[in-house]
Write a protein that holds these residues in place. Structure first.
Motif, PDB file in Angstrom:
ATOM      1  N   PRO A  97      27.238 -13.481  30.916  1.00  0.00           N
ATOM      2  CA  PRO A  97      27.113 -12.176  31.570  1.00  0.00           C
ATOM      3  C   PRO A  97      28.222 -11.941  32.580  1.00  0.00           C
ATOM      4  N   GLU A  98      28.511 -10.673  32.839  1.00  0.00           N
ATOM      5  CA  GLU A  98      29.466 -10.377  33.891  1.00  0.00           C
ATOM      6  C   GLU A  98      28.788 -10.557  35.256  1.00  0.00           C
ATOM      7  N   PRO A  99      29.557 -10.779  36.318  1.00  0.00           N
ATOM      8  CA  PRO A  99      28.954 -11.045  37.631  1.00  0.00           C
ATOM      9  C   PRO A  99      27.967  -9.977  38.078  1.00  0.00           C
ATOM     10  N   ALA A 100      28.220  -8.715  37.766  1.00  0.00           N
ATOM     11  CA  ALA A 100      27.313  -7.649  38.193  1.00  0.00           C
ATOM     12  C   ALA A 100      25.933  -7.809  37.562  1.00  0.00           C
ATOM     13  N   ALA A 101      25.881  -8.290  36.314  1.00  0.00           N
ATOM     14  CA  ALA A 101      24.585  -8.518  35.668  1.00  0.00           C
ATOM     15  C   ALA A 101      23.832  -9.637  36.364  1.00  0.00           C
ATOM     16  N   ARG A 102      24.534 -10.657  36.796  1.00  0.00           N
ATOM     17  CA  ARG A 102      23.873 -11.747  37.533  1.00  0.00           C
ATOM     18  C   ARG A 102      23.319 -11.235  38.867  1.00  0.00           C
ATOM     19  N   LEU A 103      24.079 -10.362  39.541  1.00  0.00           N
ATOM     20  CA  LEU A 103      23.586  -9.768  40.779  1.00  0.00           C
ATOM     21  C   LEU A 103      22.296  -8.997  40.532  1.00  0.00           C
ATOM     22  N   ALA A 104      22.295  -8.208  39.464  1.00  0.00           N
ATOM     23  CA  ALA A 104      21.120  -7.408  39.146  1.00  0.00           C
ATOM     24  C   ALA A 104      19.926  -8.287  38.823  1.00  0.00           C
ATOM     25  N   THR A 105      20.167  -9.342  38.078  1.00  0.00           N
ATOM     26  CA  THR A 105      19.093 -10.273  37.717  1.00  0.00           C
ATOM     27  C   THR A 105      18.493 -10.913  38.957  1.00  0.00           C
ATOM     28  N   TRP A 106      19.358 -11.359  39.844  1.00  0.00           N
ATOM     29  CA  TRP A 106      18.873 -12.021  41.054  1.00  0.00           C
ATOM     30  C   TRP A 106      18.080 -11.052  41.931  1.00  0.00           C
ATOM     31  N   ALA A 107      18.578  -9.840  42.105  1.00  0.00           N
ATOM     32  CA  ALA A 107      17.879  -8.869  42.942  1.00  0.00           C
ATOM     33  C   ALA A 107      16.513  -8.530  42.366  1.00  0.00           C
ATOM     34  N   ASN A 108      16.433  -8.405  41.044  1.00  0.00           N
ATOM     35  CA  ASN A 108      15.152  -8.096  40.423  1.00  0.00           C
ATOM     36  C   ASN A 108      14.176  -9.256  40.576  1.00  0.00           C
ATOM     37  N   ALA A 109      14.672 -10.472  40.397  1.00  0.00           N
ATOM     38  CA  ALA A 109      13.804 -11.631  40.585  1.00  0.00           C
ATOM     39  C   ALA A 109      13.317 -11.718  42.034  1.00  0.00           C
ATOM     40  N   ALA A 110      14.189 -11.382  42.980  1.00  0.00           N
ATOM     41  CA  ALA A 110      13.792 -11.408  44.392  1.00  0.00           C
ATOM     42  C   ALA A 110      12.698 -10.380  44.664  1.00  0.00           C
ATOM     43  N   TRP A 111      12.784  -9.209  44.034  1.00  0.00           N
ATOM     44  CA  TRP A 111      11.743  -8.200  44.213  1.00  0.00           C
ATOM     45  C   TRP A 111      10.416  -8.663  43.595  1.00  0.00           C
ATOM     46  N   CYS A 112      10.490  -9.252  42.410  1.00  0.00           N
ATOM     47  CA  CYS A 112       9.270  -9.800  41.802  1.00  0.00           C
ATOM     48  C   CYS A 112       8.649 -10.865  42.702  1.00  0.00           C
ATOM     49  N   ASP A 113       9.487 -11.704  43.294  1.00  0.00           N
ATOM     50  CA  ASP A 113       9.004 -12.739  44.202  1.00  0.00           C
ATOM     51  C   ASP A 113       8.312 -12.123  45.414  1.00  0.00           C
TER      52      ASP A 113
END
Length: 240
Positions: free
Chosen positions: A9-25
């Motif tokens: 994935p491109e870095p922006a996709a990793r940022l999006a993934t992490w932010a979404n996981a943080a919200w789920c958490d």
């Protein structure tokens, strides 16, 4: 099942993934659900609130069997496959939906806030906001949004009010070097105006950071018109 692979994935996709996981958490912890971040995934060890996954992958290379061993993978389990690289069908899962990760640079043509977005600050305001959100989301439970979310400095619940009614809303959560945008609803307000002014509303509490999130269907088209660009694919699996 061995490790499944997705394209790098491109870095922006990793940022999006992490932010979404943080919200789920954040949401799951507000319901006292035990959860944690592992190297390859965010996982909850007991069933999560409705509309929230039991795991979010954080790597494009994940061993599906090892991932499922960390969650309650019985009926009702859902997995957010952040890089659309897993095959969970052999474990009894079905694809619930596919969607697109989005990224928006902070300088990308923000416009004035013509809607008068405001932060939700009280439990009563949050209940009104959650009711409006649920009204536009078939089968949604407004109780998923607990008042303790308002005590988290990394979370901003945003609303457009018309008198005592919420007519549009969204959630923003700061995570690492980005701000996740989710739960956008437009109610009776012009959807393109909601999306067009949303970035300005988010930058009020969280200035200077890129915005990330995911959408599909008509919301994806509106987000793209508002300056968000697609940066990757994701898939949500559900075990009926």
């Amino acid at each position: 099942m061995g490790a499944d692979h997705a394209p790098a994935p491109e870095p922006a996709a990793r940022l999006a993934t992490w932010a979404n996981a943080a919200w789920c958490d954040t949401v799951c912890r507000s319901h006292l659900v035990p959860c944690r971040f592992d190297v390859d995934a965010w996982v909850a060890s007991s069933r999560t609130p409705a509309w929230y996954p039991d795991a979010v992958t954080l790597s494009p290379v994940v061993a599906a069997d090892r991932l499922l061993d960390r969650v309650d993978h019985g009926p009702g389990c859902s997995i957010k496959d952040s890089f659309a690289g897993l095959d969970l069908a052999p474990a009894g899962f079905e694809v619930l939906f596919d969607a697109t990760w989005l990224h928006r640079l902070p300088a990308d043509g923000t416009v004035g806030d013509r809607l008068g977005w405001r932060l939700v600050r009280t439990a009563g305001e949050l209940a009104t906001w959650a009711g409006a959100w649920a009204a536009g989301s078939a089968g949604a439970d407004p109780g998923v949004f607990r008042p303790r979310l308002l005590d988290d400095p990394a979370v901003a619940v945003l609303a457009v009010w018309a008198g005592d009614r919420v007519v549009a809303g969204a959630v923003a959560n700061r995570a690492r070097s980005a701000v996740g945008v989710s739960n956008v609803f437009t109610g009776t307000t012009d959807p393109d105006l909601v999306w067009g002014t949303l970035a300005t509303a988010v930058y009020a509490p969280f200035p200077g950071l890129p915005l990330v999130g995911y959408e599909r269907g008509g919301d994806l088209a509106m987000a793209r018109r508002a300056g968000f660009r697609p940066v990757g694919d994701l898939r949500v699996w559900l075990r009926p």
